[in-house]
Design an enzyme around this catalytic site. Structure first.
Site, PDB file in Angstrom:
ATOM      1  N   HIS A 370     -11.364  27.213  35.228  1.00  0.00           N
ATOM      2  CA  HIS A 370     -10.924  28.130  33.529  1.00  0.00           C
ATOM      3  C   HIS A 370     -11.718  26.957  32.691  1.00  0.00           C
ATOM      4  O   HIS A 370     -11.771  26.619  31.894  1.00  0.00           O
ATOM      5  CB  HIS A 370      -9.376  27.935  32.874  1.00  0.00           C
ATOM      6  CG  HIS A 370      -8.401  28.620  33.800  1.00  0.00           C
ATOM      7  ND1 HIS A 370      -8.311  29.703  33.105  1.00  0.00           N
ATOM      8  CD2 HIS A 370      -8.276  28.979  35.027  1.00  0.00           C
ATOM      9  CE1 HIS A 370      -7.066  30.683  32.698  1.00  0.00           C
ATOM     10  NE2 HIS A 370      -7.137  30.085  34.687  1.00  0.00           N
ATOM     11  N   LYS A 549      -4.856  24.855  18.059  1.00  0.00           N
ATOM     12  CA  LYS A 549      -5.589  24.375  19.399  1.00  0.00           C
ATOM     13  C   LYS A 549      -5.108  22.551  19.517  1.00  0.00           C
ATOM     14  O   LYS A 549      -4.965  22.254  19.215  1.00  0.00           O
ATOM     15  CB  LYS A 549      -6.807  24.630  19.750  1.00  0.00           C
ATOM     16  CG  LYS A 549      -7.993  23.948  18.656  1.00  0.00           C
ATOM     17  CD  LYS A 549      -9.673  25.269  19.313  1.00  0.00           C
ATOM     18  CE  LYS A 549      -9.382  26.008  18.164  1.00  0.00           C
ATOM     19  NZ  LYS A 549      -9.911  27.535  19.226  1.00  0.00           N
ATOM     20  N   ARG A 550      -5.425  23.059  20.981  1.00  0.00           N
ATOM     21  CA  ARG A 550      -4.815  21.866  21.981  1.00  0.00           C
ATOM     22  C   ARG A 550      -6.085  20.903  20.592  1.00  0.00           C
ATOM     23  O   ARG A 550      -7.785  21.178  20.777  1.00  0.00           O
ATOM     24  CB  ARG A 550      -5.055  21.514  23.096  1.00  0.00           C
ATOM     25  CG  ARG A 550      -4.068  21.895  23.829  1.00  0.00           C
ATOM     26  CD  ARG A 550      -2.879  21.163  23.374  1.00  0.00           C
ATOM     27  NE  ARG A 550      -3.392  19.766  23.758  1.00  0.00           N
ATOM     28  CZ  ARG A 550      -2.017  19.351  25.109  1.00  0.00           C
ATOM     29  NH1 ARG A 550      -1.490  19.817  25.586  1.00  0.00           N
ATOM     30  NH2 ARG A 550      -2.590  18.036  25.808  1.00  0.00           N
ATOM     31  N   LYS A 555     -13.127  20.975  20.964  1.00  0.00           N
ATOM     32  CA  LYS A 555     -12.980  22.103  20.668  1.00  0.00           C
ATOM     33  C   LYS A 555     -13.467  21.299  18.967  1.00  0.00           C
ATOM     34  O   LYS A 555     -13.090  22.789  17.894  1.00  0.00           O
ATOM     35  CB  LYS A 555     -11.377  22.246  20.852  1.00  0.00           C
ATOM     36  CG  LYS A 555     -11.211  22.325  21.436  1.00  0.00           C
ATOM     37  CD  LYS A 555      -9.627  22.954  22.133  1.00  0.00           C
ATOM     38  CE  LYS A 555      -9.084  22.635  23.695  1.00  0.00           C
ATOM     39  NZ  LYS A 555      -9.254  24.451  23.148  1.00  0.00           N
ATOM     40  N   THR A 657      -8.298  32.099  24.110  1.00  0.00           N
ATOM     41  CA  THR A 657      -7.690  33.587  23.358  1.00  0.00           C
ATOM     42  C   THR A 657      -7.219  33.779  22.288  1.00  0.00           C
ATOM     43  O   THR A 657      -6.906  34.613  21.662  1.00  0.00           O
ATOM     44  CB  THR A 657      -7.033  32.630  24.537  1.00  0.00           C
ATOM     45  OG1 THR A 657      -6.291  32.443  24.953  1.00  0.00           O
ATOM     46  CG2 THR A 657      -7.096  33.972  25.965  1.00  0.00           C
ATOM     47  N   LYS A 661      -6.819  36.376  18.845  1.00  0.00           N
ATOM     48  CA  LYS A 661      -5.447  37.199  18.853  1.00  0.00           C
ATOM     49  C   LYS A 661      -5.993  37.031  17.178  1.00  0.00           C
ATOM     50  O   LYS A 661      -4.894  37.860  16.310  1.00  0.00           O
ATOM     51  CB  LYS A 661      -4.358  35.661  18.489  1.00  0.00           C
ATOM     52  CG  LYS A 661      -3.841  36.010  20.324  1.00  0.00           C
ATOM     53  CD  LYS A 661      -3.230  34.074  20.215  1.00  0.00           C
ATOM     54  CE  LYS A 661      -3.082  34.825  21.710  1.00  0.00           C
ATOM     55  NZ  LYS A 661      -1.863  33.378  22.645  1.00  0.00           N
TER      56      LYS A 661
HETATM   57  O1  73E Z   1     -11.392  28.136  26.662  1.00  0.00           O
HETATM   58  C1  73E Z   1     -10.190  27.625  27.430  1.00  0.00           C
HETATM   59  C2  73E Z   1      -9.128  29.077  28.563  1.00  0.00           C
HETATM   60  O2  73E Z   1      -9.638  30.157  27.116  1.00  0.00           O
HETATM   61  C3  73E Z   1      -9.825  27.053  28.789  1.00  0.00           C
HETATM   62  O3  73E Z   1     -10.029  25.754  27.924  1.00  0.00           O
HETATM   63  C4  73E Z   1      -8.009  27.019  28.816  1.00  0.00           C
HETATM   64  O4  73E Z   1      -8.150  27.880  29.821  1.00  0.00           O
HETATM   65  C5  73E Z   1      -8.376  28.763  28.955  1.00  0.00           C
HETATM   66  C6  73E Z   1      -7.778  30.853  29.955  1.00  0.00           C
HETATM   67  O5  73E Z   1      -8.517  29.968  30.507  1.00  0.00           O
HETATM   68  C7  73E Z   1      -8.032  25.788  30.101  1.00  0.00           C
HETATM   69  N1  73E Z   1      -7.067  24.873  30.278  1.00  0.00           N
HETATM   70  C8  73E Z   1      -7.284  24.320  31.327  1.00  0.00           C
HETATM   71  N2  73E Z   1      -8.045  24.279  31.822  1.00  0.00           N
HETATM   72  N3  73E Z   1      -9.162  25.097  31.085  1.00  0.00           N
HETATM   73  C9  73E Z   1      -6.676  22.831  31.611  1.00  0.00           C
HETATM   74  C10 73E Z   1      -6.622  21.992  32.537  1.00  0.00           C
HETATM   75  C11 73E Z   1      -6.282  21.301  33.454  1.00  0.00           C
HETATM   76  C12 73E Z   1      -5.079  21.341  33.187  1.00  0.00           C
HETATM   77  C13 73E Z   1      -4.190  21.915  32.559  1.00  0.00           C
HETATM   78  C14 73E Z   1      -5.328  23.425  31.739  1.00  0.00           C
END
Ligand code: 73E
Length: 812
Positions: A370, A549-550, A555, A657, A661
């Site tokens: 991710h 978003k976070r 970002k 995501t 939406k």
């Molecule tokens: O771009 C997003 C993505 O849409 C990405 O930053 C997020 O995952 C979403 C779903 O695919 C994400 N979260 C984390 N890494 N990528 C993450 C890493 C460590 C702890 C918790 C979350």
């Protein structure tokens, strides 16, 4: 399940009356029954909580039948099952979704109102299950919904955190303050405790070699106890299980210590064990690496693997058949210990030969990446891994050795410089590795896993993320949903590609007026809420420009707030220039230890305070930042948005995501060529998307110029002036030091190229203003966004996983 249930004979043998359609009178009866027998109340004394729980239990009753039916059908067919392992499931509220899925929305409304309660208020009484940080956890929740909708036999496995993501307030002068969230303080109406499904999970200790196998004697152990929540799909055709593990002490309360008067010692074992499922780590794509986190990861992964093997062994005797019955998906590297744990079980507990065990495990496992953010790629000190999981460390080393032996010319290893790299481990132990958007998958191939991709061509595949249209259109935007149904007929909710059928209607002025009226009404509702909740009056006719978003530097919420400052200055200099009125809305939390992100939050709140107090710009510019952004707030904000801010530094947002939406709900996007923005723009057409900024490769180029930020500031008066205003204390009551960290970073390193992208962003925003001037054309573009983004249904994503990764055929 099979053994015990068949013996006790609780399997319904024919379709029970629970599947028959239910009207509001019957639902009312069921609610009253639960009020009396489950809540111990009569209607006159029922509180809001009692009513919500009674409704929950009445609806839950309706989910049981499809749930049993799905379980039975899966056993009968001896079907393969998907096991989705995730540290996070950000499900939000469940009641409204479940009511919608079993087709009881109208009946429930009527029944609840008839009993003297306001339906919306009852729904709003449910706490958000915030068992996730952001996109990764919300994706897992959308996948559960889609797997049930599609009839894909599946279990979600995770942790039953006592405290989900922290609650955010701005109590300290606009600074983020975190407090504990306690969603489990009240009974959780959806879950079933399963004390019989408990496993002992060990940590530490020693390993005794015993020929081919080894005996691991852990030093400590806790009990993992299962809690099941049924997840019902659209129209109640299928239901899967979300099984969350809670940690408990093995040794009961120490009565001897208690009797001696040592109350703390008496409760100690319990307290220690429980810490494992106590809190969700609040880090999203940011650094951490605590021992407790490793224990959490092993705790839920090991319990899940044991549960999977128990279920397999109840039906089959030959473990070589495991891959034809079991697909385990690792949601990022958090459950990466699944590989070594499965190998350990096969070798040490079933006597399988090591190489065969590795092959068998690999044939079961998939890994979703991710993020490429280096700080988020998990690495554990070898010392820690050896101490907490000594047998697993041996297995990891052996996997590493045999991989190196098989590929002597390449230099890739799992253990390096005293660290275990969980990404490499996951890649090597998975038969498919996937990225989450087209661009991200290419970057995965070209960067972090370039070497491994060369060794294992074809292992990396793309599965672009998606979102469930049931929650994110049908539930969140009932007005738009009615218009869609009126225009293209029923049945689009589980065939979202059908949204293209809207396109011919967009040429019709009457349709556009309805579309615009829906957006206007959603905006009025949001404006009312903002007024009620925050005491800020916003103009519902203004453009609602939203970034939720976070908080993370990549970002670039600070790019947005810098542009806001520059715009404010420009409006002040020329108030009569016919500015497009805007309400800038921010939402999101920062990891508690992420200093820069928290500085940006503080700045936004202070900019909001100053700008909102300016009477000259009041009519055209307002900034609002409601605290404690969560799933429920997203459901409120997205349907009321005009402009979606997707402005990450290109190459950094794996997918996004939220962006999907917004488009689905008829917002236009201002964004970079990053993550799934690329695919959104391809689908809606470049003329219906406000593009700006450098591409991923241009960003990489730009960074080679060490003073790229200083040059950009020099070239842009607006940017320079905005930064200077912050430095002069314009938003900090004259304190010129308050945002020093932030402004110095922008002027210096600016790794996320905020400055280099500023002018391009500014220009794109002015194109947005110009487009806003033609309201009917704006509506046309917005409707095109809805019509052309049906591809982003998570049903499509899950169909991709089923075909490419899991090799499973759905049961309905
Ligand atoms: O771009 C997003 C993505 O849409 C990405 O930053 C997020 O995952 C979403 C779903 O695919 C994400 N979260 C984390 N890494 N990528 C993450 C890493 C460590 C702890 C918790 C979350």
């Amino acid at each position: 399940e099979k053994g015990t249930s068949a013996q006790s004979g609780w399997y319904p043998t024919k379709i029970s009356k629970e599947t028959l359609p239910m009207d509001s009178t019957e639902l009312r009866q069921s609610i009253l029954k639960h009020l009396e027998f489950s809540m111990g109340k009569d209607l006159v004394h029922a509180s809001l909580y009692d009513m919500r729980m009674a409704l929950t239990l009445a609806v839950r009753d309706r989910v049981i039948e499809p749930w049993f039916r799905a379980t039975r059908a899966t056993y009968a067919a001896q079907s393969k099952r998907v096991y989705y392992l995730s540290m996070e499931f950000l499900i939000g509220r469940l009641l409204e979704d479940a009511i919608m899925n079993v087709g009881l929305t109208e009946a429930a409304h009527e029944a609840v109102a008839g009993l003297g309660f306001d339906f919306e208020t009852v729904l709003a009484d449910e706490p958000d299950a915030a068992l996730g940080n952001g996109g990764l956890g919300r994706l897992a929740a959308c996948f559960l919904d889609s797997m049930s909708t599609l009839g894909c036999p599946a279990y979600g496995y995770g942790i039953r955190y006592e405290h989900g993501l922290f609650r955010q307030s701005f109590a300290q002068d606009g600074r983020q303050v975190e407090t504990a969230e306690d969603w489990l303080r009240q009974a959780h109406g959806w879950e079933f405790e399963r004390p019989e499904a408990s496993f002992r999970i060990g940590f530490g200790g020693s390993v005794a070699e015993n020929g081919r196998t080894a005996i691991w004697t852990p030093e400590d152990a806790v009990l993992a106890k299962a809690y099941d929540t049924p997840i019902v799909g659209w129209q109640g055709k299928w239901a899967n299980t979300l099984r969350l593990w809670g940690a408990e002490a093995l040794t009961a309360f120490d009565l001897a210590a208690f009797n001696k008067g040592d109350f703390t010692a008496a409760a100690a074992p319990e307290a220690l064990a429980r810490t494992i499922s106590r809190v969700l780590y609040p880090d999203d794509t940011t650094e951490q690496g605590k021992e407790l986190r490793l224990k959490q990861e092993f705790f839920f992964t090991a319990a899940s693997i044991r549960d999977i093997l128990r279920r397999f062994n109840a039906e089959h005797s030959d473990l070589s058949g495991l891959p034809s019955r079991v697909a385990i998906q690792m949601n990022d590297t958090h459950p990466a210990i699944a590989g070594p744990e499965l190998v350990r079980a096969l070798v040490d507990e079933s006597g399988m030969e090591f190489d065969t065990a590795v092959e068998t495990a690999r044939a079961c496992l998939g890994y979703t990446n991710h993020t490429l953010m280096p700080e988020a790629l998990e690495r554990w000190p070898e010392e820690l891994m050896s101490r907490v999981l000594p047998r697993h460390m041996q297995i990891i080393e052996r996997i590493d050795e045999s991989h190196a032996k098989a590929h002597p010319k390449r230099n890739v290893s799992i253990v390096e410089n005293g660290e275990v790299k969980m990404g490499e481990l996951s890649f090597i132990m998975a038969n498919k590795v996937n990225g989450v958007s087209a661009l991200h998958t290419e970057l995965v191939k070209d960067t972090v896993f370039a070497e491994l991709n060369a060794l294992h061509p074809g292992r990396i595949v793309n599965e672009t993320n998606g979102v469930t249209p049931r929650r994110w259109i049908k539930g969140a935007n009932p007005r738009l949903s009615s218009l869609i149904t009126d225009t293209i007929g029923a049945g689009w909710e589980d065939r979202l590609e059908r949204l293209v059928e809207l396109e011919p209607a967009i040429a019709d002025k009457g349709f556009r007026n309805q579309f615009a009226e829906i957006k206007a009404r959603n905006k009025r509702d949001l404006a009312d809420w903002i007024e009620r909740d925050m005491g800020i009056a916003v103009n519902p006719a203004a453009m609602f420009d939203v970034q939720i978003k976070r908080f993370h530097e990549y970002k670039r919420q600070h790019l947005n707030i810098l542009e806001t400052i520059a715009l404010w200055q420009e409006i002040r200099a020329n108030p009569g220039a016919g500015w497009a009125p805007r309400v800038k809305i921010f939402g999101g939390k920062a990891a508690p230890g992420y200093v820069m992100a928290k500085e940006i939050i503080h700045l936004i709140n202070n900019v909001a305070r100053v700008i909102n107090a300016d009477t000259t710009t009041r009519d055209v510019l307002t900034v609002v930042y409601p605290p404690n952004y969560n799933v429920t707030m997203a459901e409120r904000l997205i349907p009321a948005s005009d402009l979606s801010e997707q402005i990450s530094t290109a190459g950094k947002e794996a997918s996004g995501t939220g962006n999907m939406k917004f488009s689905l709900n008829g917002a236009l996007t201002i964004g970079t060529l990053d993550g799934a923005n690329v695919e959104i723009r391809d689908l809606v057409g470049p003329e219906n998307f406000f593009l700006f900024g450098m591409t991923a490769s241009e960003v990489v180029e730009c960074r080679k110029t060490p003073d790229h930020a200083a040059r950009a500031i020099k070239a842009s008066n607006r940017l320079g002036a905005a930064i200077e205003m912050i430095e002069a204390g314009a938003f900090s009551n004259g304190d010129t030091e308050m945002y020093h960290g932030l402004t110095q970073n922008l002027r210096g390193h600016d790794y996320f190229t905020v400055c280099a992208d500023f002018d391009s962003y500014w220009d794109a925003q002015r194109r947005v203003d110009a487009a806003w001037g033609d309201q009917d054309n704006w509506t046309r573009m917005a409707a095109i966004n809805t019509a052309r983004t049906g591809w982003f249904s998570s049903d499509r994503t899950i169909q991709g996983y089923m075909a490419d990764v899991w090799k499973i055929t759905p049961m309905i």
